[in-house]
Design a protein around this motif. Structure first.
Motif, short mmCIF file in Angstrom:
data_model
loop_
_atom_site.label_atom_id
_atom_site.label_comp_id
_atom_site.label_asym_id
_atom_site.label_seq_id
_atom_site.Cartn_x
_atom_site.Cartn_y
_atom_site.Cartn_z
N CYS A 85 0.78 -0.82 0.28
CA CYS A 85 0.15 -0.09 -0.02
C CYS A 85 1.06 1.24 0.02
CB CYS A 85 -0.88 0.06 1.39
SG CYS A 85 -2.03 1.48 1.55
N ARG A 86 0.50 2.30 -0.53
CA ARG A 86 1.28 3.60 -0.87
C ARG A 86 1.06 4.37 0.28
NH1 ARG A 86 3.00 5.39 -5.45
NH2 ARG A 86 4.12 6.90 -4.08
N HIS A 87 0.29 4.00 1.25
CA HIS A 87 0.19 4.60 2.54
C HIS A 87 1.47 4.53 3.44
CE1 HIS A 87 -2.20 5.47 6.61
NE2 HIS A 87 -1.39 6.30 6.23
N ARG A 88 1.18 3.28 4.20
CA ARG A 88 2.22 2.71 5.00
C ARG A 88 2.95 1.43 4.61
NH1 ARG A 88 -0.26 4.40 10.76
NH2 ARG A 88 1.55 2.88 11.58
N GLY A 89 2.52 1.06 3.63
CA GLY A 89 3.17 -0.26 3.27
C GLY A 89 2.43 -1.71 3.35
N SER A 90 1.49 -1.47 4.01
CA SER A 90 0.73 -3.02 4.49
C SER A 90 0.64 -3.57 3.07
CB SER A 90 -0.52 -2.66 5.05
OG SER A 90 -1.20 -3.83 5.31
N ILE A 91 0.53 -5.03 3.05
CA ILE A 91 0.14 -5.69 1.95
C ILE A 91 -1.28 -5.58 1.92
CG2 ILE A 91 1.91 -7.34 2.09
CD1 ILE A 91 -0.06 -9.54 3.19
N LEU A 92 -2.09 -5.72 0.56
CA LEU A 92 -3.38 -5.61 0.27
C LEU A 92 -4.10 -6.94 0.14
CD1 LEU A 92 -2.76 -2.95 -3.02
CD2 LEU A 92 -3.29 -2.32 -0.38
N CYS A 93 -3.36 -7.84 -0.19
CA CYS A 93 -3.73 -9.20 -0.26
C CYS A 93 -2.84 -10.42 0.23
CB CYS A 93 -4.36 -9.60 -1.75
SG CYS A 93 -5.34 -8.28 -2.46
N LYS A 94 -3.42 -11.18 1.11
CA LYS A 94 -2.67 -12.04 1.54
C LYS A 94 -2.19 -13.23 0.35
CE LYS A 94 -4.16 -11.74 6.35
NZ LYS A 94 -4.71 -12.69 7.64
N PRO A 95 -1.15 -13.88 0.55
CA PRO A 95 -0.74 -14.99 -0.56
C PRO A 95 -1.85 -15.86 -0.59
CG PRO A 95 1.08 -14.60 1.07
CD PRO A 95 0.01 -13.94 1.67
N GLY A 96 -2.03 -16.02 -1.98
CA GLY A 96 -3.05 -17.03 -2.47
C GLY A 96 -3.80 -16.43 -3.79
N ASN A 97 -4.74 -16.99 -4.16
CA ASN A 97 -5.79 -16.51 -5.25
C ASN A 97 -6.86 -15.80 -4.41
OD1 ASN A 97 -4.28 -19.01 -6.37
ND2 ASN A 97 -4.83 -17.88 -7.99
N GLY A 98 -7.75 -15.16 -5.28
CA GLY A 98 -8.93 -14.45 -4.71
C GLY A 98 -9.48 -13.43 -5.83
N ASN A 99 -10.72 -13.07 -5.40
CA ASN A 99 -11.36 -12.08 -6.39
C ASN A 99 -11.72 -10.84 -5.57
OD1 ASN A 99 -14.04 -11.21 -7.85
ND2 ASN A 99 -12.80 -11.79 -9.43
N ALA A 100 -11.56 -9.90 -6.06
CA ALA A 100 -12.18 -8.58 -5.45
C ALA A 100 -12.47 -7.44 -6.51
CB ALA A 100 -10.99 -7.94 -4.87
N ALA A 101 -13.51 -6.69 -6.30
CA ALA A 101 -13.88 -5.72 -7.28
C ALA A 101 -13.07 -4.36 -7.25
CB ALA A 101 -15.20 -5.16 -6.70
N ARG A 102 -12.54 -4.23 -6.12
CA ARG A 102 -11.43 -3.28 -5.77
C ARG A 102 -10.16 -3.85 -4.92
NH1 ARG A 102 -14.56 2.43 -5.05
NH2 ARG A 102 -15.52 2.76 -7.10
N LEU A 103 -9.15 -3.23 -4.85
CA LEU A 103 -8.05 -3.52 -3.86
C LEU A 103 -7.99 -2.70 -2.54
CD1 LEU A 103 -5.35 -4.27 -6.65
CD2 LEU A 103 -6.79 -6.09 -5.45
#
Length: 402
Positions: A85-103
């Protein structure tokens, strides 16, 4: 800061045609160097388009300590980003597969579009410009349904791989494939030892009795392509319109080879494990297309499935082997295939190789270890891998000194 002088000294201490000095298999400094000089500067196999087929599908992977996202956009395009994340660096999605309308970042809810644009960032000042805070992109290429990424600012040339590998992969129809199974195996060995083991079959006749039934484990020099059986196989493939290779550069190779006589499939039984084939030419009796990408991948594409092996470095003495099995998208589990039967051969082989690699690491850690000579025939691809690694490392050091 990387210890380039120390790495250079270790590279210089390796006798030609031999394995690497101990430090390159065990030292934390060497691991950090490998991540920067090798994984940070190479095209890497990331997965298959079948894993991210629909808009919003994502694949989250770890490359060492580096989190990466591959995302299918609403426009159908595939993109790769640093998963930070461009805020403080947290990951957006944990390792694995998924589906999201937005991140959406789980920490402070900064929200990104599937194209990486920052869409929302609550409680920021009036002069905050969302346009300056998009996700950081990575280079991404696809070939016949296979996804490659590169973290380097200027990636190596990709054109030869695209041109030469695509015709060999095309008959396996990855565009109409699905993931039947995926697994992760933890191996307590350096990634290079895992890959050296995976690049040779010197140990296969006794170490992999199940694989030895169908796989030509005693063949030398790139599966003995000049033998009479190999020439007959190549002629039959030509009649079917299937290219065989070999093709490749120093960092990748591909070749189609025949299985041992009396076998039509790379399974424990030698018989098909999937009734709905991905490629039905020749009744499915088309051997296996082996394609391998340095630094950390090999795949086998048969008429019924594709098996992908990816050795992901985690620590100096830890590697996660990610295995993926693809089948035809219309194949129905429990009807056309059984997961346990489909995955049995390579699961057994992986577990056997885990023990070999871990034993190798323990022995390399001994003060009595000395780099040993590779067999020029039985370990030709291992020697090729190690020579490529040394050249890649030396090139990085030379460029850093310039």
């Amino acid at each position: 800061m990387l210890d380039l002088n120390g790495i250079s000294a270790l590279l210089g201490a390796r006798p030609a045609g031999h394995s690497l000095p101990r430090g390159l298999y065990s030292d934390p400094a060497a691991f950090e160097f490998d991540m920067e000089a090798v994984f940070g500067r190479s095209w890497l196999f990331a997965g298959f388009e079948a894993e991210v087929r629909n808009p919003g599908d994502y694949l989250s992977i770890m490359i060492g300590h580096w989190p990466v996202l591959v995302v299918r956009g609403r426009d159908g395009a595939l993109r790769a980003f640093h998963n930070s994340c461009r805020h403080r660096g947290s990951i957006l999605c944990k390792p694995g597969n998924g589906n999201a309308a937005r991140l959406t970042c789980p920490y402070h809810r900064w929200t990104y579009g599937l194209d990486g644009r920052l869409l929302a960032a609550g409680r920021m000042p009036d002069d905050f410009d969302k346009g300056d805070h998009a996700l950081v992109s990575l280079h991404l290429e696809t070939v016949a349904g296979v996804i490659f990424i590169c973290l380097a600012e200027t990636p190596p040339d990709f054109s030869v791989l695209r041109l030469d590998l695509a015709p060999l992969l095309a008959p396996h129809r990855f565009d109409r494939a699905k993931v039947a199974h995926k697994s992760v195996l933890v191996e307590y060995a350096n990634w290079k030892l895992v890959m050296e083991n995976g690049r040779e079959c010197y140990h296969c006749a006794t170490g992999h009795p199940e694989l030895a039934r169908t796989f030509p484990v005693t063949a030398d020099e790139y599966f003995d392509l000049d033998g009479s059986e190999a020439r007959a196989f190549a002629a039959r493939m030509t009649d079917l319109g299937l290219p065989t290779g070999p093709v490749g550069e120093d960092w990748w190779q591909a070749v189609r080879f025949g299985l041992n006589p009396g076998n039509v499939a790379m399974t424990v039984s030698g018989d098909f494990a999937v009734s709905k084939l991905m490629c039905d030419l020749g009744g499915g009796d088309i051997g296996s297309l082996r394609w391998a990408i340095e630094p950390n991948n090999f795949c086998h594409s048969t008429s019924e499935y594709t098996f992908a092996f990816n050795a992901m470095p985690v620590a100096p003495g830890e590697t996660h082997v990610v295995s993926t099995w693809l089948v035809d998208e219309d194949a129905v589990e429990g009807v056309d295939y059984d997961v346990a039967t489909l995955t049995q051969l390579w699961t057994l082989t992986n577990l056997q190789d885990k023990e070999f690699a871990e034993n190798n690491q323990i022995g390399v850690n001994s003060p009595g270890y000395r780099p040993g000579p590779y067999s020029p025939s039985a370990e030709s691809l291992t020697l090729r891998f190690v020579d490529w690694y040394c050249a890649k490392a030396a090139d990085y050091i030379e460029r850093a000194a310039a």
